[in-house]
Design an enzyme around this catalytic site. Sequence first.
Site, PDB file in Angstrom:
ATOM      1  N   HIS A 194       0.816  -1.215   0.000  1.00  0.00           N
ATOM      2  CA  HIS A 194       0.000   0.000   0.000  1.00  0.00           C
ATOM      3  C   HIS A 194       0.852   1.269   0.000  1.00  0.00           C
ATOM      4  O   HIS A 194       0.450   2.288  -0.556  1.00  0.00           O
ATOM      5  CB  HIS A 194      -0.970  -0.034   1.168  1.00  0.00           C
ATOM      6  CG  HIS A 194      -2.008  -1.106   1.018  1.00  0.00           C
ATOM      7  ND1 HIS A 194      -1.895  -2.334   1.627  1.00  0.00           N
ATOM      8  CD2 HIS A 194      -3.120  -1.170   0.250  1.00  0.00           C
ATOM      9  CE1 HIS A 194      -2.919  -3.084   1.271  1.00  0.00           C
ATOM     10  NE2 HIS A 194      -3.671  -2.407   0.438  1.00  0.00           N
ATOM     11  N   CYS A 517      -9.274  -3.111 -10.869  1.00  0.00           N
ATOM     12  CA  CYS A 517      -8.761  -1.939 -10.144  1.00  0.00           C
ATOM     13  C   CYS A 517      -7.462  -2.231  -9.402  1.00  0.00           C
ATOM     14  O   CYS A 517      -6.961  -1.391  -8.666  1.00  0.00           O
ATOM     15  CB  CYS A 517      -9.810  -1.415  -9.162  1.00  0.00           C
ATOM     16  SG  CYS A 517     -10.205  -2.566  -7.830  1.00  0.00           S
TER      17      CYS A 517
END
Length: 577
Positions: A194, A517
């Site tokens: 992330h 995505c």
Amino acid sequence: MEVFLGIPAADGTGIGTAFVIPDPVKRAIPQHHISIDHLNSDWQKFELAVESVVLELNQKLDSLSKIDKRDKAQREVFETYILMLEDPVFRQEIQDFHKNELFNIEYTIQFKAEEYATRLKQAGNYYLSERAKDITDVFDLVLDEMLDIHPFDINLVPDGSVILATSLNSADTIILSKRKIAGLALSEGGVSSHVVILARNYGIPTVVGLEAINKKVKNGETVIVDGKSAEILISPDKDTIQEYKLKIQQEYKHKVELKKFLDKPAVTKDGTRFTLMANIGTPEEAKIALDEGADGIGLFRTEFLYMSQNGASLNAAARSFSEETQFEAYKYVLETMKDKPVTIRTLDAGGDKLINSVDIPIFDEKNPLMGLRAIRLSLVSQNVFKTQLRALFRAGVYGNLKIMFPLITSADQVEKSLALVEEVKKELDFEKIPYKADIPIGIMIETAAAALTSDCLAKFSDFFSLGTNDLTQYTLGVDRENPHVSSLYNEFNLAVLRLIQMTINTANEENIPISVCGEMAGRADSIMVLGGMGIRELSMSPTLISATKELLSRFTIQELECISAKHLNNVWDEWKN
């Protein structure tokens, strides 16, 4: 000049001054009895530490704007801290325990702070329970001062720095994104972690997998980060610096050339239209997405919104993320994007995304990535889930909203989530609060379980979105944050591709939209493969949209199908038949 080779994570080239972030020091609180003779010196040590912390908090308060709304929450935190440190009743409690039990002052402070925090949590009052974390946080600052431990504050990083660290959390990366950071060089973190995703969104050149890099470089040294070749150059000579400055100029020139695609649709050479959406983590990024020519927002990661709210300081107290705060954030994104679609994913907390909030329980899990995260956590913490749903349905009035549930593994999870949606609608009806009732609700396909049962899940879903990062991680059993197994993390693994193809086939048979995505949606090699497999909607970092349009304009669908078949080891025909 020294050169270190790592793993490429975020493209681009940066030249800057080294800023080394030290590894955090683990605090160990001693516990022992003292003699009466040491009471006064112990207490004086405590008083001096409190005085020092209050002075530092007041300095931080002076640096914050009294007008800017962004500083309001942090002002409240610091003001609350000071009031707690100066509370005469609690200080007397600490002193009495210290005198009567004759424990060393450090243990006394920790014990009494935790005891007081427990009392507040059990008071049955929402406001008091929210203050419990404030108590432990502020006295942690006092303990750090007494033990001469000074945790690093990410806010100290100056513009123009190349950050060298073992790792960064997502909240730190969000803070750094608001600075002019030249690059990141990290020991830990995978290419789909992330932190890397955020760095890519913000255009920060990043290299990971650099063992103990923060111990090999000194503050102030000139550092070059080459995100493409994964090289870190320390103290380069003038000729090398000049060479990389030219490279930066060429990269800039290429970006300028790509601007001609900003207002153009994404179309292949033979005229097939693609929809290119943007992934965002904060409301401000919606403007970037619009400026980069996005057709909409394909993924708004709301957990980063929580992290941003609570990440203003390493010692920020846990806060409650209210319905009104969320409503304003979602409304802002929807209004920014006007009539373009905006898909907002409900909270994907837990696992590798830890959120400092009084509303979200923290569990000690041996394997958190397999534990209580994403939709599982939302269904356990239904008050948090319903608060978010209320904010979303209210904000839906202001734009073209879609809602998406993360990490679905069964139809039962979708049914339970939809039941809570109906509860929220009834509440809003009863309270006569305006909301949009017919918002499409879809799910993320990011586990093998979801892909294999996609035909069942399609009955309860308005759309699918393939989350290829987790799908790869869970299918291959590879921790995408772990550099020791990063070579095993392969989105082109046949098992992953077959699950993707299976989901695409199901979506086509059930006549529901499907998009991608995950990070596969933004890389040239995987864009071609996904296009050949039948995907026509991709959601990526906003800065990659123009380059993707340029890429697609050079190929026909038939050519993409050939590329896809090659990567699929010729299983394309098998799936078509």
